[in-house]
Design an enzyme around this catalytic site. Sequence first.
Site, short mmCIF file in Angstrom:
data_model
loop_
_atom_site.label_atom_id
_atom_site.label_comp_id
_atom_site.label_asym_id
_atom_site.label_seq_id
_atom_site.Cartn_x
_atom_site.Cartn_y
_atom_site.Cartn_z
N ALA A 168 0.87 -1.18 0.00
CA ALA A 168 0.00 0.00 0.00
C ALA A 168 0.90 1.23 0.00
O ALA A 168 1.86 1.31 0.79
CB ALA A 168 -0.92 0.00 1.22
N TRP A 170 0.61 4.13 1.17
CA TRP A 170 0.65 4.90 2.41
C TRP A 170 1.41 4.18 3.53
O TRP A 170 1.67 4.75 4.59
CB TRP A 170 -0.76 5.19 2.91
CG TRP A 170 -1.65 3.96 2.99
CD1 TRP A 170 -2.55 3.54 2.07
CD2 TRP A 170 -1.69 3.01 4.06
NE1 TRP A 170 -3.15 2.38 2.48
CE2 TRP A 170 -2.64 2.03 3.71
CE3 TRP A 170 -1.01 2.87 5.27
CZ2 TRP A 170 -2.93 0.95 4.52
CZ3 TRP A 170 -1.30 1.79 6.08
CH2 TRP A 170 -2.26 0.84 5.70
N CYS A 171 1.76 2.91 3.30
CA CYS A 171 2.37 2.08 4.34
C CYS A 171 3.85 2.41 4.51
O CYS A 171 4.62 2.40 3.54
CB CYS A 171 2.16 0.60 4.01
SG CYS A 171 3.12 -0.53 5.05
N TYR A 172 4.28 2.67 5.72
CA TYR A 172 5.68 2.99 6.02
C TYR A 172 6.59 1.82 5.65
O TYR A 172 7.64 2.00 5.03
CB TYR A 172 5.82 3.32 7.51
CG TYR A 172 7.25 3.44 7.98
CD1 TYR A 172 8.00 4.59 7.70
CD2 TYR A 172 7.85 2.40 8.69
CE1 TYR A 172 9.30 4.70 8.12
CE2 TYR A 172 9.15 2.51 9.12
CZ TYR A 172 9.88 3.65 8.84
OH TYR A 172 11.17 3.76 9.25
N SER A 319 1.95 -3.05 8.18
CA SER A 319 0.94 -2.04 8.48
C SER A 319 -0.43 -2.61 8.16
O SER A 319 -0.58 -3.50 7.32
CB SER A 319 1.18 -0.78 7.64
OG SER A 319 2.44 -0.20 7.93
#
Length: 484
Positions: A168, A170-172, A319
């Site tokens: 994803a 947005w996932c760190y 995440s």
Amino acid sequence: MIFSGKLKSLDFYRKIPRDLTEASFSGAGLSIIAALSMVFLFGMELNEYMTLQTTTSIVVDRSSDGDFLRIDFMLNFPALSCEFASVDVSDVLGTKRLNITRTIRKYSIDPNLKTTGSEFHSGSIPKINNHGDRDLGEDNGDDSVALTSAQFDIYSQQYDIFVVNFYAPWCYWSNRLKPSWEKASNIIKERYNPEIYRRIVMGKVDCTLENALCRRHHIQGYPSIRIFRKGNDVRDNHGHHEHESYYGERDTDSLVAAMEVLASSLPKESQKLALEDNSTKVVTQRAAPLTSGCRIEGFVLVNKVPGNLLISANSLAHSFDPSQINVSHVISYFGFGTKPPPTSLYELRRLRPNLGESYNRLAGKSFLTHSGDANANVTIEHYLQVVKTEVVSRRHSREYKLLEEYEYTAHSSLVNSFYIPVVKFHYEPSNMQVLITEEPKSFSHFITNVCAIIGGVFTVAGILDSILHNTIRLVKKVELGKQF
């Protein structure tokens, strides 16, 4: 002769000569009734004597200091993957145990709560030290194949080994992995030309764009690296997918070493991969979850103080999208202490009909929500008040324990939250306990009652016979008086 005469003078039951007594029909009838009454009352008294008497009292918990409380459970989660399902406990003393695995078993289940295979690996996910390269250097571009739903099936059938990074944006952790993944993909592409050999290819799927594809492969944490082998992805078995998950280090060297081993066609059970620098690391390749559901069963030992048992999606290297985590569950069993055997429960319920009805109060109850609607991001909490019940016997002048069980009350609530949904069982053991004491009746009490029954019935029958006999004589005298 003198001694025998004095002895006879002590006779309480002096006999009337039989010739001076008179038998009557009324006396015979009362004698029969009296005898039947004696037998009936004697039987009732004998049954009462054989029946154990119990007394109930409330006392301070008699458990020894340091005793642990056992919690047994079997919970069914139709939408929580076994891959990330974690069992944690904590209490007011500060004790915390995360991702308990030793006494916990997990099984993949379908939406009908039926198991779909053998036990899912319940070991903890290994700690990942290298989430990416320390020195990333220049951007190597996008060398891995970006896949859509339509392309995914084509690639999985064309290549012997198909390794996919479900991520994803947005996932760190996904962003930490991206440079290493692209660099490793470029190296593998150079070593194994995918256009010619078709032995191995590395791809990626953006789960924010291909949500249906990620759900089909039960992706709940990002990034998730899946290893597909040609011919092993079974699509006609109720939607189940048989492939593996990669849990190894995420730096370029580790990824390349893992791809080399896969490309060399080693058995898929192989878990040890040698790096190019001849140092050895363990890269765990485990079966990916067959379905998105999980049955968690087992037990935990906790301190006898207020605390929490949590089931959640948990990982130190992934995440989670809270809106995609659904902790709906159906409770098959949830109880405290050792589960009483059926034979013991039967005997104890014979003594006290209501005993043991609340040791598994939550059994069969469902707590269901739906992802993607107003009920998304729902945490389900259960508040349990636990009371110990102890049954002891005092037969033969000794006290010994027959049964120890824990009953509880339960109140549940659904709470909307911005955080990752969890299931929380908040338990609070009481410092008081119910003590049920079983005491047999004394034999002397039984003999006393039997004597009272026989003597009382005999005396009452004699009184009734005397009244009836005198009444009949009086009536006869009145009738004779009228005749003269």
